[in-house]
Design a protein around this motif. Structure first.
Motif, PDB file in Angstrom:
ATOM      1  N   LEU A  92       2.195   1.756  -3.536  1.00 30.54           N
ATOM      2  CA  LEU A  92       1.125   2.247  -4.420  1.00 30.54           C
ATOM      3  C   LEU A  92       0.946   3.754  -4.282  1.00 30.54           C
ATOM      4  O   LEU A  92       0.796   4.477  -5.276  1.00 30.54           O
ATOM      5  CB  LEU A  92      -0.188   1.527  -4.101  1.00 30.54           C
ATOM      6  CG  LEU A  92      -0.297   0.063  -4.561  1.00 30.54           C
ATOM      7  CD1 LEU A  92      -1.491  -0.616  -3.906  1.00 30.54           C
ATOM      8  CD2 LEU A  92      -0.413  -0.011  -6.086  1.00 30.54           C
ATOM      9  N   SER A 106      -3.610  -0.718 -10.070  1.00 30.78           N
ATOM     10  CA  SER A 106      -2.692  -1.860  -9.976  1.00 30.78           C
ATOM     11  C   SER A 106      -3.365  -3.169 -10.369  1.00 30.78           C
ATOM     12  O   SER A 106      -2.695  -4.123 -10.769  1.00 30.78           O
ATOM     13  CB  SER A 106      -2.119  -1.968  -8.569  1.00 30.78           C
ATOM     14  OG  SER A 106      -3.111  -2.408  -7.649  1.00 30.78           O
ATOM     15  N   LYS A 107      -4.686  -3.217 -10.247  1.00 27.89           N
ATOM     16  CA  LYS A 107      -5.419  -4.438 -10.598  1.00 27.89           C
ATOM     17  C   LYS A 107      -5.641  -4.566 -12.108  1.00 27.89           C
ATOM     18  O   LYS A 107      -5.948  -5.650 -12.608  1.00 27.89           O
ATOM     19  CB  LYS A 107      -6.756  -4.460  -9.858  1.00 27.89           C
ATOM     20  CG  LYS A 107      -6.593  -4.607  -8.355  1.00 27.89           C
ATOM     21  CD  LYS A 107      -7.919  -4.407  -7.614  1.00 27.89           C
ATOM     22  CE  LYS A 107      -7.697  -4.478  -6.105  1.00 27.89           C
ATOM     23  NZ  LYS A 107      -8.921  -4.150  -5.337  1.00 27.89           N
ATOM     24  N   TYR A 131      -4.891   6.571  -2.498  1.00 30.09           N
ATOM     25  CA  TYR A 131      -4.696   5.134  -2.292  1.00 30.09           C
ATOM     26  C   TYR A 131      -5.701   4.273  -3.064  1.00 30.09           C
ATOM     27  O   TYR A 131      -5.293   3.365  -3.802  1.00 30.09           O
ATOM     28  CB  TYR A 131      -4.712   4.770  -0.811  1.00 30.09           C
ATOM     29  CG  TYR A 131      -4.643   3.272  -0.626  1.00 30.09           C
ATOM     30  CD1 TYR A 131      -3.474   2.580  -0.930  1.00 30.09           C
ATOM     31  CD2 TYR A 131      -5.754   2.547  -0.223  1.00 30.09           C
ATOM     32  CE1 TYR A 131      -3.407   1.203  -0.816  1.00 30.09           C
ATOM     33  CE2 TYR A 131      -5.704   1.166  -0.109  1.00 30.09           C
ATOM     34  CZ  TYR A 131      -4.529   0.495  -0.405  1.00 30.09           C
ATOM     35  OH  TYR A 131      -4.471  -0.863  -0.307  1.00 30.09           O
ATOM     36  N   GLN A 145       0.828  -1.208   0.000  1.00 36.67           N
ATOM     37  CA  GLN A 145       0.000   0.000   0.000  1.00 36.67           C
ATOM     38  C   GLN A 145       0.865   1.262   0.000  1.00 36.67           C
ATOM     39  O   GLN A 145       0.512   2.271  -0.608  1.00 36.67           O
ATOM     40  CB  GLN A 145      -0.949   0.010   1.196  1.00 36.67           C
ATOM     41  CG  GLN A 145      -0.275   0.192   2.556  1.00 36.67           C
ATOM     42  CD  GLN A 145      -1.235  -0.019   3.713  1.00 36.67           C
ATOM     43  OE1 GLN A 145      -1.549  -1.141   4.062  1.00 36.67           O
ATOM     44  NE2 GLN A 145      -1.675   1.066   4.309  1.00 36.67           N
ATOM     45  N   SER A 150      -4.744   1.658  -5.987  1.00 39.14           N
ATOM     46  CA  SER A 150      -5.084   0.243  -5.822  1.00 39.14           C
ATOM     47  C   SER A 150      -5.882  -0.267  -7.017  1.00 39.14           C
ATOM     48  O   SER A 150      -5.635  -1.375  -7.523  1.00 39.14           O
ATOM     49  CB  SER A 150      -5.885   0.060  -4.532  1.00 39.14           C
ATOM     50  OG  SER A 150      -6.221  -1.293  -4.332  1.00 39.14           O
ATOM     51  N   LYS A 198       1.629  -2.003 -11.341  1.00 37.29           N
ATOM     52  CA  LYS A 198       1.791  -2.792 -10.115  1.00 37.29           C
ATOM     53  C   LYS A 198       3.262  -3.122  -9.879  1.00 37.29           C
ATOM     54  O   LYS A 198       3.748  -3.076  -8.749  1.00 37.29           O
ATOM     55  CB  LYS A 198       0.968  -4.077 -10.209  1.00 37.29           C
ATOM     56  CG  LYS A 198       1.005  -4.903  -8.929  1.00 37.29           C
ATOM     57  CD  LYS A 198       0.106  -6.127  -9.029  1.00 37.29           C
ATOM     58  CE  LYS A 198       0.143  -6.927  -7.736  1.00 37.29           C
ATOM     59  NZ  LYS A 198      -0.732  -8.134  -7.826  1.00 37.29           N
TER      60      LYS A 198
END
Length: 589
Positions: free
Chosen positions: A169, A214-215, A207, A166, A211, A221
């Motif tokens: 990121l 990144s998916k 954040y 985290q 997140s 990522k």
């Protein structure tokens, strides 16, 4: 100060012994038939087999020994061998007068104080608190307060989630948005800014955005994972950013926890445990506690007596990365080094029970804690909505904690204004916060921690029934009577609580004797709900006495002053109890 039940039991022990019976049979309990008696002893039934006598014969012999006792005004043997007892009003009044003179209201501090670390809170930095954080905070705070009241050195640790991907990121997303920041300049040798380059609102937006990216974006990522690696290996710019993230987040978290009347002694996080991990891993290897399984480093924690499968505790993944297990074990090492605790209590969602069972067994097996150090898991249930599902917003999302608090405060404010037109807006808002906090905390704590419960705002904010506002209303009612008595120039200089003159008065007096027993049980069983149950019974007993008794218009000044002393003790016990639960009462409602 001795608990009243211990005093009664000592009297029964003497009676049994004088009759030639073992004192183990002189056990006293509160009566399960209060319509018949206040206390009972069933020891004669158990003693009958040993002494080969009818239980009623043994009970009658004991009753004969109690004839001269000043503790009871009623003692009777009842078939087949029960011993029923009611306290003498004079003895009861004397006991309460002793409590009222004691600054701790009859609750002795432990003779063997322990050092106890309570791990509760568990928020993640850069994320807002949501309703899922409520139970841990409320339950943990109450346990901490009860432990301290009993006399232990209790240390509350928030245990922040402040490590891992985290952080990478956030750094990656910030670099994408503000590449000109000095934190991202290679070979930068100057001083880093003291002010964070983002607000808490910006951080809380960064954040989830990072997140989500990144998916979908593997390269993004990978970059975040590289940023995490650089942070954890000493990149100066990233470590300066990490400090900003912590400072901004913790400042906001403290503000939100303050609204809950929750405070922590330690604001440590997962990052504080990282320096201990290399030595922990080496220690596990050197002492043959850990072995390689499918490339991962694990410790077996199963036991022969297990009735279910307990998987090994993983220390390192096959790629050498550490896990939550590793961090939690390292945190235990840090706590043992810094505080030498006798106990560590974890207030966590009950669904993590297996995980903590693995960690605790691993810590014990590998001797990270002393043999007599207790590791306790207090798993709490889910806070659900009226539909029986986890509590959410009307739109179906997870509700922010500050939104829930605002909703409850508004509900209480509207009720305050509807019931008291004369109150100013400023006082109504302030009082609404106090009552709202009681509604929220009592609504949670009145349930056994491990149970799921329905968070019903309408019910919790009601001034009637088993609720926080009802308890506060009772306290405020008492304060109002005491204020009126003071204005009557009543003197309490020589006043004392008098023997009871009515059933409702005696019922109230009996409830007042129970505080020390309830606090002890609440601490030993880690059960704040026992205090809630007690003060609800006490509030009911007081209100019944109040409705049946003309306190201020009583002509006999000695009787009236005695009642006022009784009210003062009731107020003090109620206020002490709600402080242990983590809220307070206003002066008026």
């Amino acid at each position: 100060m001795k608990k009243i039940i211990d005093i009664i039991e000592l009297e029964l022990i003497t009676a049994f012994a004088n009759c030639g019976y073992n004192e183990k049979y002189a056990r006293i309990t509160l009566s399960n038939r209060p319509d018949l008696c206040e206390y009972q002893c069933n020891g004669a039934l158990a003693a009958a087999k040993e002494y080969k006598k009818a239980p009623i014969m043994i009970a009658n012999e004991v009753i004969e020994q109690l004839k001269s006792s000043e503790l009871f005004d009623y003692k009777e043997a009842v078939m087949p061998g029960f011993i029923n007892l009611k306290l003498a009003p004079a003895f009861l009044a004397s006991y309460l007068n002793d409590i009222s003179k004691d600054e701790r209201l009859g609750c002795d501090k432990t003779e063997n104080p322990k050092t106890i670390v309570i791990d509760y809170g568990g928020p993640n930095v850069a994320k807002p608190l949501h309703v899922g954080h409520l139970r841990s905070a409320i339950i943990g705070e109450s346990i901490k307060r009860i432990g301290r009241f009993v006399g232990h050195n209790v240390i509350g640790d928030v245990h922040l989630g402040d490590w891992g991907l985290q952080m990478g990121l956030i750094i990656t997303e910030l670099k994408l948005r503000k590449p000109e920041l000095v934190y991202f300049i290679d070979n930068y040798n100057g001083e880093y800014p003291t002010k964070a380059p983002f607000t808490i609102s910006e951080l809380e937006e960064i954040y989830p955005a990072a997140s989500a990216k990144s998916k979908k974006d593997e390269a993004y990522k990978e970059e975040a994972m590289q940023a995490t690696y650089l942070l954890q290996n000493g990149h100066c710019g990233y470590q300066a950013l990490f400090k900003h993230i912590l400072d901004v987040s913790v400042t906001d978290l403290k503000k939100n926890y303050e609204a809950l009347n929750v405070s922590f002694d330690l604001w440590k996080g997962e990052s504080d445990a990282q320096p201990y991990i290399p030595d922990l891993v080496q220690y596990m290897k050197d002492n043959n506690y850990a072995y390689i399984s499918n490339g991962a480093l694990v410790v077996d924690v199963k036991e022969e007596t297990d009735t279910k499968e307990i998987p090994p505790c993983m220390i390192l993944k096959s790629d050498g990365a550490s896990l939550y297990n590793t961090t939690d074990l390292a945190t235990i090492i840090e706590r043992m080094k810094l505080f030498h605790p006798d106990e560590i209590i974890y207030v966590v969602d009950k669904r993590q029970e297996l995980y903590f069972e693995q960690v605790f067994r691993c810590a014990k097996k590998t001797k990270l804690v002393k043999e007599d150090t207790k590791l306790k898991f207090l798993g709490f249930g889910t806070m659900n909505g009226n539909d029986g599902k986890p509590f959410k917003t009307r739109e179906g999302g997870v509700m922010r904690l500050e939104s829930l608090i605002a909703n409850i405060n508004e509900e209480m404010y509207q009720k305050m204004k509807a019931n008291r037109d004369s109150i100013s807006d400023a006082e109504a808002h302030e009082t609404a916060k106090t009552i709202g906090l009681s509604a929220m905390k009592y609504g949670d704590l009145s349930n056994q921690a491990s149970k799921d419960y329905v968070f019903d705002i309408d019910r919790f904010t009601s001034f009637e029934g088993d609720t926080g506002p009802y308890i506060l209303y009772t306290i405020v009612r008492i304060k109002s009577i005491l204020a009126k008595y003071a204005n009557m120039d009543g003197s309490l200089e020589k006043a004392a609580i008098n023997p009871s003159k009515s059933e409702s008065e005696k019922t109230l007096m009996l409830e007042l004797t129970k505080l020390n027993s309830v606090v002890k049980a609440s601490y030993e069983e880690i059960a704040p709900h026992k205090i809630c149950s007690y003060i609800y019974d006490l509030a009911n007993a007081f209100n019944r006495f109040y409705h049946e008794t003309k306190i201020l218009t009583e002509k006999n000044e000695s009787v009236r002053a005695g009642w006022i002393k009784l009210l003062i003790l009731t107020r003090d016990i109620l206020e002490t109890s709600i402080d242990l639960l983590g809220f307070k009462a206003p002066e008026r409602m």
